[in-house]
Design an enzyme around this catalytic site. Structure first.
Site, PDB file in Angstrom:
ATOM      1  N   HIS A 167     -18.145  35.545  50.255  1.00 40.15           N
ATOM      2  CA  HIS A 167     -17.143  34.741  50.963  1.00 40.15           C
ATOM      3  C   HIS A 167     -17.127  35.024  52.470  1.00 40.15           C
ATOM      4  O   HIS A 167     -16.899  34.110  53.262  1.00 40.15           O
ATOM      5  CB  HIS A 167     -15.755  34.978  50.368  1.00 40.15           C
ATOM      6  CG  HIS A 167     -15.615  34.450  48.962  1.00 40.15           C
ATOM      7  ND1 HIS A 167     -15.666  33.101  48.670  1.00 40.15           N
ATOM      8  CD2 HIS A 167     -15.461  35.088  47.780  1.00 40.15           C
ATOM      9  CE1 HIS A 167     -15.526  32.933  47.355  1.00 40.15           C
ATOM     10  NE2 HIS A 167     -15.406  34.121  46.797  1.00 40.15           N
ATOM     11  N   GLU A 208     -18.008  28.775  44.798  1.00 44.19           N
ATOM     12  CA  GLU A 208     -18.541  29.950  44.099  1.00 44.19           C
ATOM     13  C   GLU A 208     -19.989  29.753  43.656  1.00 44.19           C
ATOM     14  O   GLU A 208     -20.800  30.682  43.756  1.00 44.19           O
ATOM     15  CB  GLU A 208     -17.677  30.280  42.867  1.00 44.19           C
ATOM     16  CG  GLU A 208     -16.256  30.738  43.192  1.00 44.19           C
ATOM     17  CD  GLU A 208     -16.181  32.109  43.853  1.00 44.19           C
ATOM     18  OE1 GLU A 208     -17.201  32.808  43.942  1.00 44.19           O
ATOM     19  OE2 GLU A 208     -15.076  32.460  44.308  1.00 44.19           O
ATOM     20  N   SER A 227     -23.861  36.528  46.067  1.00 42.07           N
ATOM     21  CA  SER A 227     -23.507  37.951  46.027  1.00 42.07           C
ATOM     22  C   SER A 227     -24.026  38.619  44.765  1.00 42.07           C
ATOM     23  O   SER A 227     -23.647  39.745  44.460  1.00 42.07           O
ATOM     24  CB  SER A 227     -21.985  38.128  46.125  1.00 42.07           C
ATOM     25  OG  SER A 227     -21.329  37.461  45.072  1.00 42.07           O
TER      26      SER A 227
HETATM   27 FE   LIG Z   1     -15.018  34.545  44.673  1.00 38.42          FE
END
Ligand SMILES: [Fe+2]
Length: 293
Positions: A167, A208, A227
């Site tokens: 993020h 996401e 991520s």
């Molecule tokens: Fe998240």
């Protein structure tokens, strides 16, 4: 991010004031009392935090600093191949270090200078209205703990790697930050659980796990994809990629504990912005028929 709530390790403050984190049997840290104690200390910092205060400092262990450096360097190498231009722009601006583990406060100050977004600490689950609503103020509620070292490539829980690498880099890009903020404004105006759940579902498959096509090739801008080393290796070969499609997105089941079976790919970032521009007014107007079209 907070749709992952079903796999969150709950944080409990007992009547005595003692804070503990409850780990499921299958959690990689379930047999590691040192990790659990450390997580409780970090959770207590977040529970004691009040908006407007400086983000508290966490004393990370040498093992966590090493894990951060290893995972983030690996992710940054993969981003060069698989991340979208907007995300890479944010990543260049934010310039996260790999030789040390930055404090959330440092990352927050840097992102704020770039796009106006800042981070505040979250101990665990944040309600949908609170989490999404705070985006309208340019505030992203983030965890500060690091995933357990026995499972570095994928964390079902949203840890610092997810929050800051996923993020944080996105929020350092003006176009992505503007979309996050617009989602927050819609959440503030939305009424009813159904509208917030629809918003959350769309956020999941875009911010996401979203893809955008560049020169014919799907590139990632979603924080969860970007991520997770495991997800980044998986998404190019093993998943079904569909065009942006609101009804399909709203009805698509997803997994928080495993790789996603279906991803949605915008043809361009302009298309993603247009998609949100068409969708968010229906959330604000509370039009269930449109939301569940
Ligand atoms: Fe998240």
């Amino acid at each position: 991010m907070f749709e992952e709530a079903t796999v969150y390790s709950p944080v409990i403050r007992q009547d005595s004031g003692t804070v503990s984190v409850v780990f499921a049997e299958e959690h990689p840290g379930a047999q590691d009392p040192d990790y659990q104690r450390h997580r409780a200390v970090i959770a207590e910092l977040a529970l004691n935090y009040r908006v407007g205060e400086p983000v508290p400092e966490v004393q990370y262990t040498a093992a966590e600093i090493e894990l951060w450096g290893m995972v983030v360097a690996d992710l940054q190498a993969k981003h060069r191949r698989y991340a979208s231009a907007e995300f890479l722009d944010g990543s260049r601006r934010l310039a996260l270090p790999t030789d040390r583990l930055p404090q959330l406060r440092e990352v927050s100050d840097r992102v704020r200078a770039l796009t106006g977004f800042h981070f505040t600490p979250a101990a665990g689950i944040v309600g949908l209205a609170d989490f999404y609503g705070s985006l309208a103020d340019g505030r992203f509620q983030a965890t500060q703990y690091i995933r357990h070292s026995s499972l570095p490539r994928f964390s079902p829980e949203p840890d610092m790697v997810h929050e800051v690498v996923g993020h944080g880099n996105a929020l350092a890009n003006q176009r992505l930050a503007a979309l996050y903020r617009r989602v927050g404004q819609a959440a503030r105006r939305a009424s009813g659980t159904e509208a917030l759940e629809a918003l959350s579902q769309v956020f999941w498959f875009t911010m996401e796990y979203g893809l955008v096509r560049e020169d014919g090739v799907p590139k990632a801008y979603g924080a969860s994809l970007l991520s997770s080393v495991g997800e980044l290796e998986q998404f190019r070969t093993a998943v079904e990629v569909r065009p942006l499609d609101l009804p399909a997105m709203l009805h698509q089941a997803y997994s928080v504990e495993d790789f996603q079976p279906v991803l949605f790919c915008a043809e361009s970032f302009d298309e993603l912005e247009a998609f949100y521009a068409a969708f968010l007014p229906s959330i604000e107007a509370g039009e269930p028929a449109l939301i569940r079209a």
